[in-house]
Write an enzyme that holds these catalytic residues in place. Structure first.
Site, PDB file in Angstrom:
ATOM      1  N   HIS A 177      27.310  -0.968 -31.802  1.00  0.00           N
ATOM      2  CA  HIS A 177      27.147  -0.631 -30.390  1.00  0.00           C
ATOM      3  C   HIS A 177      28.341   0.141 -29.836  1.00  0.00           C
ATOM      4  O   HIS A 177      28.209   0.912 -28.879  1.00  0.00           O
ATOM      5  CB  HIS A 177      26.925  -1.912 -29.578  1.00  0.00           C
ATOM      6  CG  HIS A 177      26.208  -1.691 -28.282  1.00  0.00           C
ATOM      7  ND1 HIS A 177      26.294  -0.518 -27.554  1.00  0.00           N
ATOM      8  CD2 HIS A 177      25.385  -2.508 -27.565  1.00  0.00           C
ATOM      9  CE1 HIS A 177      25.564  -0.627 -26.456  1.00  0.00           C
ATOM     10  NE2 HIS A 177      24.995  -1.814 -26.442  1.00  0.00           N
ATOM     11  N   ASP A 419       7.393   8.344 -35.393  1.00  0.00           N
ATOM     12  CA  ASP A 419       6.438   8.682 -36.457  1.00  0.00           C
ATOM     13  C   ASP A 419       7.097   9.639 -37.445  1.00  0.00           C
ATOM     14  O   ASP A 419       7.407  10.778 -37.106  1.00  0.00           O
ATOM     15  CB  ASP A 419       5.202   9.329 -35.826  1.00  0.00           C
ATOM     16  CG  ASP A 419       4.137   9.718 -36.844  1.00  0.00           C
ATOM     17  OD1 ASP A 419       4.373   9.551 -38.064  1.00  0.00           O
ATOM     18  OD2 ASP A 419       3.068  10.197 -36.422  1.00  0.00           O
TER      19      ASP A 419
END
Length: 473
Positions: A177, A419
């Protein structure tokens, strides 16, 4: 107990093949800003995507062969091409003795690379990728890669691709992070999927092409820290763990609470409209009736009731991150690569949230927090120097017994659009909420509303599920 067999652990380096088409603006090193430093010792962010194999109706299709001969090579190659646009993410966080704060460094000579694990499992694909069943919070863990971290060095990205023979595969990821926020992570993923799809479509001249709207902006000097907040935070970090010269990069250890289960819930557009109509009577005093505000408020009301918090006079604190890129003068590009979020917090008594006006009170509290952010005159960096002690206290479980709920991820990141060329994910989930206790929000696979991810004790989850559904009906 499901078995997971590790087939391969390899290193994927930025592809030299894309050098000619990549801008030279991708640097080898990046300093951490004060907005990055506050996350230095936090646990990695983990996410998983589940994909069904295409054309499963073909009885002669060998999915294991397809996985190893097509999917894995294409993912590796497109990842290599993608990393050339994001060179620093192939490197590591380090904290040299000569520097007052850590930095990100990609060193080609040290063979810096992103770790990719390839595995196979006999786990139940449909159960893990479904949304109708609760299961142990840790059941995703075997499909998430290890993010290599030591006192001196911390990797930024790692991936694991796992085969579920005859059904599908998963892509698990972990990221540090302190290097990048959620918006940056999903910009990276969008670039990777674009390049992978182009590769499959044999668009050979576009293999390493990244759309202009996904071109990362690396210049961190745009975060003007005139008060030296980064130096203050760095000093606080050096004083941890018996400092004052500690430069450890090892995250604070956080265990998954025993007996917790993972659940997925959906709030449809119709549900959100009904909640909005319920608050029509209060419209004059409410400014923010967004899908996010209504969904978060409804979750908080359901949690207060499900966990019986209203019986003990507890106060509930709730927080969420706001993308601050547009708040700088001049505004930062939306493709700024790094951390650029600020936290906003609100509070309410559990007994009030569980009461007749609970939804209104929650929405008003969140609305007021958003309005305070929009009208704030102080700098975006205001108060950051106080966050490390707060994070440490929260991690150690010190302080009051009041509840804290925060939001992980955002529907705006659209993880269900990830995708790679074999179809959209059947399921995506933020795995690390089992340690942080956050509530994950995302888009839904069918585009209708918001998907909610929770990790709770089993009896609390069952109570929450009942109240959550009952209220929407």
């Amino acid at each position: 107990m499901a078995k997971v067999k590790i087939i391969e652990v390899c290193k994927v380096v930025p592809s030299p093949a894309s050098m000619a088409t990549t801008s030279s603006s991708s640097p080898n090193s990046l300093p951490l800003t004060c907005l990055d430093l506050i996350w230095l010792r936090m646990q990695p962010i983990q996410r998983i995507f589940f994909y069904e194999f295409p054309n499963l109706e073909d009885p002669n299709r060998d999915t294991t062969l397809f996985f190893h001969s097509d999917i894995v090579p294409r993912l590796k190659h497109s990842l290599s091409l993608t990393l050339k646009h994001f060179l620093p993410l192939s490197g590591n966080l380090i904290w040299p003795e000569s520097s007052y704060k850590p930095l990100i460094l990609y060193n080609e000579d040290d063979e810096d690379a992103v770790s990719v694990t390839v595995a196979e499992t006999d786990a139940d694909f449909h159960r893990l990728s479904g949304t109708n069943e609760f299961f142990e919070a840790t059941e995703y863990h075997p499909f998430i890669p290890n993010l290599a971290v030591s006192r001196e060095r911390a990797a930024i990205l790692a991936f694991q691709v796992t085969l579920f023979p005859n059904f599908g595969f998963s892509i698990g990821m972990a990221n540090h992070h302190a290097a990048i926020d959620g918006k940056s992570v999903h910009m990276f993923l969008k670039t990777w999927t674009h390049i992978c799809q182009s590769q499959q479509q044999e668009e050979e001249y576009n293999y390493s092409y990244s759309p202009l709207e996904l071109k990362p902006f690396f210049d961190r000097t745009v975060i003007v820290d005139s008060k030296g907040i980064d130096a203050i935070i760095a000093e606080q970090l050096r004083e941890l763990d018996g400092g004052p010269h500690n430069r450890s990069l090892i995250p604070w250890k956080k265990e998954v609470p025993s007996g917790t289960v993972r659940g997925t819930f959906q709030v449809t557009r119709e549900n959100i409209n009904k909640l909005r109509q319920l608050l029509n009577v209060h419209n004059n005093s409410l400014r923010h009736l967004s899908s996010f505000c209504l969904t978060f408020s409804y979750i908080l009301v359901s949690l207060a009731k499900a966990k019986g918090l209203h019986k003990d006079g507890q106060k509930i604190f709730f927080g969420f991150a706001v993308d601050a890129r547009s708040r700088f003068e001049p505004p930062l590009p939306g493709t700024y690569l790094g951390n650029c979020v600020v936290g906003k917090f609100a509070e309410a008594y559990a007994k009030d949230l569980a009461g007749e006006d609970g939804l209104f009170l929650a929405v008003k509290a969140i609305s007021d927090a958003i309005r305070s952010y929009e009208t704030a005159k102080e700098t975006i960096l205001y108060g950051l120097e106080n966050l490390v002690p707060v994070f440490l206290k929260s991690h150690e479980g010190k302080g009051s017994h009041d509840e804290l709920y925060t939001i992980a991820s955002s529907p705006k990141f659209e993880p269900y659009n990830t995708d790679f060329g074999w179809g959209r994910p059947k399921k995506s989930d933020v795995v690390s909420i089992d340690k942080t206790g956050a509530i994950s929000l995302s888009d839904t696979r069918n585009g209708d509303g918001i998907e909610v991810g929770l990790v709770l004790k089993k009896h609390d989850m069952e109570s929450f599920a009942f109240l959550f559904q009952q209220g929407l009906e």
